[in-house]
Design a protein around this motif. Structure first.
Motif, PDB file in Angstrom:
ATOM      1  N   GLU A  58      38.944  35.027  39.062  1.00  0.00           N
ATOM      2  CA  GLU A  58      38.326  35.559  40.293  1.00  0.00           C
ATOM      3  C   GLU A  58      39.011  35.028  41.550  1.00  0.00           C
ATOM      4  OE1 GLU A  58      36.865  34.054  37.838  1.00  0.00           O
ATOM      5  OE2 GLU A  58      35.851  32.249  38.539  1.00  0.00           O
ATOM      6  N   GLU A  59      39.934  34.101  41.384  1.00  0.00           N
ATOM      7  CA  GLU A  59      40.654  33.565  42.550  1.00  0.00           C
ATOM      8  C   GLU A  59      42.124  33.964  42.554  1.00  0.00           C
ATOM      9  OE1 GLU A  59      40.160  29.335  42.738  1.00  0.00           O
ATOM     10  OE2 GLU A  59      37.996  29.504  43.020  1.00  0.00           O
ATOM     11  N   LEU A  67      39.417  42.318  36.647  1.00  0.00           N
ATOM     12  CA  LEU A  67      38.010  41.977  36.400  1.00  0.00           C
ATOM     13  C   LEU A  67      37.113  43.185  36.674  1.00  0.00           C
ATOM     14  CD1 LEU A  67      37.807  38.390  37.957  1.00  0.00           C
ATOM     15  CD2 LEU A  67      37.602  38.992  35.530  1.00  0.00           C
ATOM     16  N   THR A  68      37.383  43.906  37.772  1.00  0.00           N
ATOM     17  CA  THR A  68      36.559  45.081  38.102  1.00  0.00           C
ATOM     18  C   THR A  68      36.718  46.162  37.025  1.00  0.00           C
ATOM     19  OG1 THR A  68      37.197  44.609  40.390  1.00  0.00           O
ATOM     20  CG2 THR A  68      35.930  46.599  40.028  1.00  0.00           C
ATOM     21  N   MET A  69      37.957  46.406  36.597  1.00  0.00           N
ATOM     22  CA  MET A  69      38.194  47.427  35.555  1.00  0.00           C
ATOM     23  C   MET A  69      37.479  47.056  34.272  1.00  0.00           C
ATOM     24  SD  MET A  69      42.279  48.008  35.754  1.00  0.00           S
ATOM     25  CE  MET A  69      42.487  49.408  34.678  1.00  0.00           C
ATOM     26  N   PHE A  70      37.581  45.790  33.943  1.00  0.00           N
ATOM     27  CA  PHE A  70      37.026  45.276  32.698  1.00  0.00           C
ATOM     28  C   PHE A  70      35.508  45.460  32.689  1.00  0.00           C
ATOM     29  CE2 PHE A  70      36.003  41.412  30.073  1.00  0.00           C
ATOM     30  CZ  PHE A  70      36.653  41.819  28.920  1.00  0.00           C
ATOM     31  N   GLU A  71      34.861  45.181  33.827  1.00  0.00           N
ATOM     32  CA  GLU A  71      33.410  45.371  33.949  1.00  0.00           C
ATOM     33  C   GLU A  71      33.053  46.833  33.795  1.00  0.00           C
ATOM     34  OE1 GLU A  71      31.009  43.186  34.027  1.00  0.00           O
ATOM     35  OE2 GLU A  71      32.657  41.769  33.765  1.00  0.00           O
ATOM     36  N   MET A  72      33.857  47.702  34.435  1.00  0.00           N
ATOM     37  CA  MET A  72      33.528  49.125  34.494  1.00  0.00           C
ATOM     38  C   MET A  72      33.711  49.805  33.140  1.00  0.00           C
ATOM     39  SD  MET A  72      35.169  51.959  36.958  1.00  0.00           S
ATOM     40  CE  MET A  72      34.356  51.503  38.452  1.00  0.00           C
ATOM     41  N   VAL A  73      34.783  49.459  32.455  1.00  0.00           N
ATOM     42  CA  VAL A  73      35.114  50.189  31.223  1.00  0.00           C
ATOM     43  C   VAL A  73      34.263  49.702  30.052  1.00  0.00           C
ATOM     44  CG1 VAL A  73      36.998  50.586  29.561  1.00  0.00           C
ATOM     45  CG2 VAL A  73      37.410  50.805  32.000  1.00  0.00           C
ATOM     46  N   GLY A  74      33.767  48.492  30.107  1.00  0.00           N
ATOM     47  CA  GLY A  74      32.981  47.974  28.982  1.00  0.00           C
ATOM     48  C   GLY A  74      33.947  47.642  27.863  1.00  0.00           C
ATOM     49  N   LYS A  75      33.760  46.514  27.258  1.00  0.00           N
ATOM     50  CA  LYS A  75      34.846  46.016  26.431  1.00  0.00           C
ATOM     51  C   LYS A  75      34.422  45.529  25.066  1.00  0.00           C
ATOM     52  CE  LYS A  75      32.842  42.913  29.071  1.00  0.00           C
ATOM     53  NZ  LYS A  75      31.917  43.147  30.146  1.00  0.00           N
ATOM     54  N   VAL A 122      44.610  52.286  42.558  1.00  0.00           N
ATOM     55  CA  VAL A 122      44.783  51.651  43.883  1.00  0.00           C
ATOM     56  C   VAL A 122      43.491  50.937  44.286  1.00  0.00           C
ATOM     57  CG1 VAL A 122      45.099  52.119  46.348  1.00  0.00           C
ATOM     58  CG2 VAL A 122      46.621  53.186  44.678  1.00  0.00           C
ATOM     59  N   GLU A 123      42.333  51.587  44.073  1.00  0.00           N
ATOM     60  CA  GLU A 123      41.045  50.966  44.445  1.00  0.00           C
ATOM     61  C   GLU A 123      40.849  49.634  43.720  1.00  0.00           C
ATOM     62  OE1 GLU A 123      38.657  51.698  46.553  1.00  0.00           O
ATOM     63  OE2 GLU A 123      38.528  53.881  46.846  1.00  0.00           O
ATOM     64  N   PHE A 124      41.185  49.616  42.421  1.00  0.00           N
ATOM     65  CA  PHE A 124      41.033  48.364  41.666  1.00  0.00           C
ATOM     66  C   PHE A 124      41.981  47.294  42.201  1.00  0.00           C
ATOM     67  CE2 PHE A 124      39.761  51.483  38.274  1.00  0.00           C
ATOM     68  CZ  PHE A 124      38.444  51.080  38.179  1.00  0.00           C
ATOM     69  N   ALA A 125      43.209  47.706  42.473  1.00  0.00           N
ATOM     70  CA  ALA A 125      44.199  46.730  42.951  1.00  0.00           C
ATOM     71  C   ALA A 125      43.767  46.118  44.290  1.00  0.00           C
ATOM     72  CB  ALA A 125      45.577  47.375  43.067  1.00  0.00           C
ATOM     73  N   LEU A 126      43.028  46.878  45.090  1.00  0.00           N
ATOM     74  CA  LEU A 126      42.562  46.333  46.374  1.00  0.00           C
ATOM     75  C   LEU A 126      41.609  45.157  46.169  1.00  0.00           C
ATOM     76  CD1 LEU A 126      42.105  49.583  48.491  1.00  0.00           C
ATOM     77  CD2 LEU A 126      43.825  47.800  48.765  1.00  0.00           C
ATOM     78  N   ASP A 127      40.900  45.155  45.031  1.00  0.00           N
ATOM     79  CA  ASP A 127      40.038  44.000  44.718  1.00  0.00           C
ATOM     80  C   ASP A 127      40.880  42.753  44.466  1.00  0.00           C
ATOM     81  OD1 ASP A 127      37.806  45.530  44.972  1.00  0.00           O
ATOM     82  OD2 ASP A 127      37.440  45.766  42.830  1.00  0.00           O
ATOM     83  N   GLY A 128      42.139  42.940  44.091  1.00  0.00           N
ATOM     84  CA  GLY A 128      43.047  41.805  43.955  1.00  0.00           C
ATOM     85  C   GLY A 128      43.629  41.420  45.304  1.00  0.00           C
ATOM     86  N   GLU A 129      44.090  42.401  46.059  1.00  0.00           N
ATOM     87  CA  GLU A 129      44.712  42.152  47.379  1.00  0.00           C
ATOM     88  C   GLU A 129      43.777  41.356  48.288  1.00  0.00           C
ATOM     89  OE1 GLU A 129      47.836  43.516  49.444  1.00  0.00           O
ATOM     90  OE2 GLU A 129      46.929  41.701  50.222  1.00  0.00           O
ATOM     91  N   VAL A 130      42.493  41.695  48.276  1.00  0.00           N
ATOM     92  CA  VAL A 130      41.551  41.065  49.195  1.00  0.00           C
ATOM     93  C   VAL A 130      41.425  39.556  48.929  1.00  0.00           C
ATOM     94  CG1 VAL A 130      39.418  41.480  47.845  1.00  0.00           C
ATOM     95  CG2 VAL A 130      39.323  41.452  50.342  1.00  0.00           C
TER      96      VAL A 130
END
Ligand code: HSE
Length: 311
Positions: A58-59, A67-75, A122-130
């Protein structure tokens, strides 16, 4: 195992603060991912970061989007192990954090069987950029992902427009080896812009986009000035004005700050001029004992790529 590469980018392109960016061929970051059976995202290896990056997913910008993709897709019971190869300097103005974020989500998307399009990624990658820059600006992430020259037409909702790349357009990027963090370079900008400046900038961005469609290099050059960020950031970059003068004398179409700096970039018509500009600007900095890297590149039209990797 899947590995992905995401290229460096030049953001803003002078007249398009937070809304324009392009991808270059190299450098770029690489992220490899594979399934684990512990049901979590783990960073297992980081190379090339001089120990600066966090192993906490998360850092770390490479794993923020994963992390966001992983939560969304269910694993189910599976998790993902991540290995990061940093091949780009931090705080360089080349979109280093964006490249890691993009490579991370590209790799995981392929591992999952490609459920998402590049635009969605791109939306997921923005969670990394931030995580790295403190802001969800997409002008590095989007071109690193999609390639080419990209316009962020809107942030809410995110709308990305791929712009044409005129034949013969080359970019020279010079990285003076000092560090400027995007977070800090954003903090020094004014929160409001006057109407007069906004009118000039609006005319320039419209001129620039028009020039891309018509291949009018003269209009392109005239349009690439910046009233929003350069007046405040140029002082952070040694010899900025002199570098511009040298680049223009050697035939560049335009010159400016790459993203939030300290890298600077120039547009040229043709590789030969782009290389001459690189030599001229580098020699200026080297005379001042400032070390530099330079990258001379056509526009990278393909952006990020991912492949199955036998390791
Ligand atoms: N548009 C961003 C900025 C890019 O100038 O702060 C940072 O690379």
């Amino acid at each position: 195992m899947v590995t992905a590469f995401a290229p460096a980018t030049v953001a803003n392109l002078n007249c398009g603060f937070d809304v324009l960016g392009l991808a270059i061929e190299t450098p770029g970051d690489e992220v490899s991912v594979w399934w684990n059976d512990v049901g979590e995202v783990r960073i297992v290896k980081i190379e090339g970061d001089d120990g600066k990056l966090s192993y906490l997913p998360e850092e770390n910008t490479a794993t923020g989007g994963i992390l966001t993709m992983f939560e969304m897709v269910g694993k189910g019971s599976r998790g993902i192990d991540v290995a990061i190869k940093k091949k780009m300097p931090f705080g360089s103005g080349l979109g280093s954090s964006a490249a890691s974020a993009v490579a991370g989500v590209m790799a995981v998307n392929k591992l999952m069987g490609s459920p998402f399009t590049k635009t969605e990624l791109v939306e997921f990658a923005l969670d990394g950029e931030v995580i790295a820059s403190g802001s969800r600006h997409a002008d590095n992430v989007a071109p690193s992902m999609m390639g080419g020259i990209v316009l962020i037409k809107s942030y809410h909702p995110l709308e990305i427009v791929q712009l044409p790349v005129p034949e013969g357009l080359w970019v020279t990027v010079i990285h003076p080896q000092i560090e400027i963090l995007t977070k800090e370079a954003r903090n020094i900008l004014p929160k409001e812009i006057g109407l007069k400046e906004a009118i000039i900038q609006t005319g320039n961005i419209a001129g620039f986009v028009s020039a891309l469609y018509t291949g009018d290099f003269e209009l392109m050059g005239k349009s690439m000035t910046d009233r929003f960020a350069e007046p405040y950031r140029a002082a952070l970059i040694p010899q900025f004005d002199l570098m511009r003068t040298k680049a223009m004398l050697h035939g560049a179409i335009s010159f400016g700050i790459s993203g939030s700096g300290p890298s600077v970039f120039a547009f040229s018509k043709g590789e030969e001029t782009a290389l001459k500009v690189a030599t001229a600007v580098k020699s200026l900095l080297n005379n001042l004992k400032i070390e530099t890297n330079s990258y001379t590149s056509a526009i990278n039209q393909s952006g990020a790529k991912a492949w199955h990797d036998l390791g």
